[in-house]
Design a protein around this motif. Structure first.
Motif, PDB file in Angstrom:
ATOM      1  N   ALA A 105       0.807  -1.224   0.000  1.00  0.00           N
ATOM      2  CA  ALA A 105       0.000   0.000   0.000  1.00  0.00           C
ATOM      3  C   ALA A 105       0.838   1.272   0.000  1.00  0.00           C
ATOM      4  CB  ALA A 105      -0.925  -0.001   1.221  1.00  0.00           C
ATOM      5  N   GLY A 106       2.140   1.162   0.222  1.00  0.00           N
ATOM      6  CA  GLY A 106       2.964   2.353   0.371  1.00  0.00           C
ATOM      7  C   GLY A 106       3.348   2.986  -0.949  1.00  0.00           C
ATOM      8  N   GLU A 107       4.395   3.801  -0.895  1.00  0.00           N
ATOM      9  CA  GLU A 107       4.921   4.434  -2.095  1.00  0.00           C
ATOM     10  C   GLU A 107       6.415   4.678  -1.907  1.00  0.00           C
ATOM     11  OE1 GLU A 107       3.833   9.096  -1.372  1.00  0.00           O
ATOM     12  OE2 GLU A 107       2.211   7.787  -2.061  1.00  0.00           O
ATOM     13  N   ASP A 108       7.115   4.924  -3.013  1.00  0.00           N
ATOM     14  CA  ASP A 108       8.554   5.186  -2.989  1.00  0.00           C
ATOM     15  C   ASP A 108       9.310   4.103  -2.209  1.00  0.00           C
ATOM     16  OD1 ASP A 108       7.668   7.484  -4.208  1.00  0.00           O
ATOM     17  OD2 ASP A 108       8.136   8.808  -2.531  1.00  0.00           O
ATOM     18  N   GLU A 109       8.974   2.825  -2.476  1.00  0.00           N
ATOM     19  CA  GLU A 109       9.492   1.737  -1.634  1.00  0.00           C
ATOM     20  C   GLU A 109      10.566   0.891  -2.311  1.00  0.00           C
ATOM     21  OE1 GLU A 109       7.746  -2.053   0.994  1.00  0.00           O
ATOM     22  OE2 GLU A 109       6.380  -0.636   0.023  1.00  0.00           O
ATOM     23  N   PHE A 110      10.544   0.768  -3.632  1.00  0.00           N
ATOM     24  CA  PHE A 110      11.394  -0.220  -4.289  1.00  0.00           C
ATOM     25  C   PHE A 110      12.296   0.408  -5.347  1.00  0.00           C
ATOM     26  CE2 PHE A 110       7.583  -2.470  -2.862  1.00  0.00           C
ATOM     27  CZ  PHE A 110       8.156  -3.477  -2.104  1.00  0.00           C
ATOM     28  N   ASP A 111      13.535  -0.086  -5.381  1.00  0.00           N
ATOM     29  CA  ASP A 111      14.471   0.305  -6.435  1.00  0.00           C
ATOM     30  C   ASP A 111      14.170  -0.417  -7.745  1.00  0.00           C
ATOM     31  OD1 ASP A 111      16.167   1.970  -4.780  1.00  0.00           O
ATOM     32  OD2 ASP A 111      16.921   0.117  -3.877  1.00  0.00           O
ATOM     33  N   LEU A 112      13.578  -1.608  -7.640  1.00  0.00           N
ATOM     34  CA  LEU A 112      13.368  -2.441  -8.822  1.00  0.00           C
ATOM     35  C   LEU A 112      12.038  -3.177  -8.697  1.00  0.00           C
ATOM     36  CD1 LEU A 112      14.428  -3.794 -11.457  1.00  0.00           C
ATOM     37  CD2 LEU A 112      15.568  -5.493  -9.989  1.00  0.00           C
ATOM     38  N   VAL A 113      11.260  -3.160  -9.765  1.00  0.00           N
ATOM     39  CA  VAL A 113      10.039  -3.955  -9.870  1.00  0.00           C
ATOM     40  C   VAL A 113      10.196  -4.886 -11.065  1.00  0.00           C
ATOM     41  CG1 VAL A 113       7.561  -3.946 -10.321  1.00  0.00           C
ATOM     42  CG2 VAL A 113       8.555  -2.214  -8.804  1.00  0.00           C
ATOM     43  N   LEU A 114       9.982  -6.183 -10.821  1.00  0.00           N
ATOM     44  CA  LEU A 114      10.008  -7.182 -11.868  1.00  0.00           C
ATOM     45  C   LEU A 114       8.604  -7.740 -12.087  1.00  0.00           C
ATOM     46  CD1 LEU A 114      13.155  -9.296 -10.854  1.00  0.00           C
ATOM     47  CD2 LEU A 114      13.051  -7.421 -12.511  1.00  0.00           C
ATOM     48  N   SER A 115       8.259  -7.989 -13.339  1.00  0.00           N
ATOM     49  CA  SER A 115       6.993  -8.650 -13.652  1.00  0.00           C
ATOM     50  C   SER A 115       7.199  -9.478 -14.915  1.00  0.00           C
ATOM     51  CB  SER A 115       5.866  -7.627 -13.866  1.00  0.00           C
ATOM     52  OG  SER A 115       4.651  -8.295 -14.206  1.00  0.00           O
ATOM     53  N   ARG A 116       7.379 -10.763 -14.734  1.00  0.00           N
ATOM     54  CA  ARG A 116       7.540 -11.661 -15.876  1.00  0.00           C
ATOM     55  C   ARG A 116       6.251 -12.442 -16.064  1.00  0.00           C
ATOM     56  NH1 ARG A 116       8.952 -16.931 -17.214  1.00  0.00           N
ATOM     57  NH2 ARG A 116      10.169 -17.142 -19.131  1.00  0.00           N
ATOM     58  N   HIS A 117       5.537 -12.111 -17.118  1.00  0.00           N
ATOM     59  CA  HIS A 117       4.257 -12.736 -17.447  1.00  0.00           C
ATOM     60  C   HIS A 117       3.233 -12.494 -16.341  1.00  0.00           C
ATOM     61  CE1 HIS A 117       6.456 -15.807 -20.263  1.00  0.00           C
ATOM     62  NE2 HIS A 117       6.726 -14.539 -20.549  1.00  0.00           N
ATOM     63  N   GLY A 118       3.368 -11.378 -15.653  1.00  0.00           N
ATOM     64  CA  GLY A 118       2.425 -11.024 -14.598  1.00  0.00           C
ATOM     65  C   GLY A 118       1.698  -9.739 -14.922  1.00  0.00           C
ATOM     66  N   ARG A 119       1.069  -9.186 -13.917  1.00  0.00           N
ATOM     67  CA  ARG A 119       0.326  -7.941 -14.093  1.00  0.00           C
ATOM     68  C   ARG A 119       1.266  -6.776 -14.400  1.00  0.00           C
ATOM     69  NH1 ARG A 119      -2.535  -7.682  -8.463  1.00  0.00           N
ATOM     70  NH2 ARG A 119      -0.626  -8.816  -7.923  1.00  0.00           N
ATOM     71  N   LEU A 120       0.677  -5.729 -14.963  1.00  0.00           N
ATOM     72  CA  LEU A 120       1.453  -4.519 -15.219  1.00  0.00           C
ATOM     73  C   LEU A 120       0.591  -3.299 -14.863  1.00  0.00           C
ATOM     74  CD1 LEU A 120       4.316  -3.925 -16.295  1.00  0.00           C
ATOM     75  CD2 LEU A 120       3.262  -3.397 -18.490  1.00  0.00           C
ATOM     76  N   PRO A 121       0.286  -3.124 -13.575  1.00  0.00           N
ATOM     77  CA  PRO A 121      -0.525  -1.982 -13.146  1.00  0.00           C
ATOM     78  C   PRO A 121       0.330  -0.717 -13.125  1.00  0.00           C
ATOM     79  CG  PRO A 121       0.093  -3.290 -11.241  1.00  0.00           C
ATOM     80  CD  PRO A 121       0.653  -4.001 -12.446  1.00  0.00           C
ATOM     81  N   ALA A 122       0.272   0.049 -14.191  1.00  0.00           N
ATOM     82  CA  ALA A 122       1.223   1.143 -14.404  1.00  0.00           C
ATOM     83  C   ALA A 122       1.221   2.150 -13.262  1.00  0.00           C
ATOM     84  CB  ALA A 122       0.930   1.832 -15.735  1.00  0.00           C
ATOM     85  N   ALA A 123       0.039   2.591 -12.840  1.00  0.00           N
ATOM     86  CA  ALA A 123      -0.038   3.614 -11.788  1.00  0.00           C
ATOM     87  C   ALA A 123       0.528   3.092 -10.470  1.00  0.00           C
ATOM     88  CB  ALA A 123      -1.483   4.065 -11.614  1.00  0.00           C
ATOM     89  N   ASP A 124       0.235   1.849 -10.133  1.00  0.00           N
ATOM     90  CA  ASP A 124       0.764   1.277  -8.888  1.00  0.00           C
ATOM     91  C   ASP A 124       2.276   1.102  -8.956  1.00  0.00           C
ATOM     92  OD1 ASP A 124      -1.578   0.898  -7.215  1.00  0.00           O
ATOM     93  OD2 ASP A 124      -2.205  -0.612  -8.664  1.00  0.00           O
ATOM     94  N   ILE A 125       2.783   0.692 -10.103  1.00  0.00           N
ATOM     95  CA  ILE A 125       4.233   0.551 -10.249  1.00  0.00           C
ATOM     96  C   ILE A 125       4.917   1.906 -10.082  1.00  0.00           C
ATOM     97  CG2 ILE A 125       6.060   0.025 -11.911  1.00  0.00           C
ATOM     98  CD1 ILE A 125       4.174  -2.190 -12.986  1.00  0.00           C
TER      99      ILE A 125
END
Length: 249
Positions: A105-125
């Motif tokens: 639920a947070g923000e500004d949390e991750f240096d890297l997001v991976l999604s291989r054959h998964g969802r791609l929720p642009a705004a959440d990413i």
């Protein structure tokens, strides 16, 4: 040696395929897949090495994420399918990875997001990436194995277009800078009707109303094609996008 079972064996074949779960060893030689020219793991690995925090979307059973150990100290995986979640937690627990069933639920949390054959929720990413953070995704496009649907007289696998251009536009609209886009259509050769049935059982969104009984005639025709030609080939649809959140001024 025949390429496929007699038509009368279609129901028995399907029943056997549906019981194999995620075990694909018996398919060796019955279906041969070409891979895209890029390797998602090879592109992801150096990004993982330099990240201080990592989010893996739709991790499945955690198989791919486990290949990247050692992982960043703060690594979170998301897997919402109840069948996969326990397996992911068991596999990733030794590496200190928390497996959630919903996006953080947070923000500004991750240096890297991976999604291989998964969802791609642009705004959440965009929300979850730190300034300067990177997204790497490989997606299955909407044209994936469309020739198989055509051969079975089934509706297209996806009702809406989903390709590199659509994904890149969505990420750009969310405020990310797209830095790499690749898209290819590698082939998948089915050399036995059992491989076709297993695929349709394992990937139910390919033909959403599939059952061997409903498609008995179409499967019999496809069996004849495989016997005559040695295989039936359909094109997969894969695309890769890399993007980053702009660093704050």
């Amino acid at each position: 040696m025949r390429n496929s079972p007699p038509d009368d064996d279609l129901n028995a074949t399907a029943a056997g395929a549906s019981m194999t779960g995620w075990e694909f060893a018996w398919l060796d030689g019955l279906a041969v897949a070409s891979e895209p020219s890029w390797s998602f793991p090879e592109i992801a690995r150096p990004l993982v090495r330099t990240a201080g925090s990592l989010l893996d979307l739709d991790t499945g059973g955690g198989e791919l994420l486990a290949e990247f150990v050692p992982l960043p100290a703060h690594t979170v995986a998301v897997e919402s399918w109840a069948r996969n979640t326990p397996a992911a937690r068991e596999r990733l627990a030794p590496f200190g990875v928390e497996v959630l069933t919903e996006l953080p639920a947070g923000e500004d949390e991750f240096d890297l997001v991976l999604s291989r054959h998964g969802r791609l929720p642009a705004a959440d990413i965009a929300r979850l990436l730190k300034p300067g953070g990177v997204l790497l995704t490989q997606q299955v496009g909407s044209d994936d194995l469309a020739e198989l649907n055509d051969a079975l007289g089934a509706p297209p696998p996806h009702p809406r277009r989903w390709d590199a251009e659509v994904a890149a536009n969505a990420l750009t609209a969310a405020g990310l800078l797209v830095t790499d886009v690749r898209e290819e259509h590698p082939g998948l050769a089915f050399r036995d009707i059992r491989a076709v049935i297993h695929h349709l059982r394992t990937v139910p969104w390919q033909v959403r109303d599939f059952s061997p009984q409903k498609y008995e005639r179409e499967l019999a025709r496809l069996t004849a094609v495989i016997r005559a030609r040695g295989e039936f080939t359909a094109r997969a649809h894969r695309f890769l996008v890399q993007a980053r959140r702009p660093a704050q001024a």
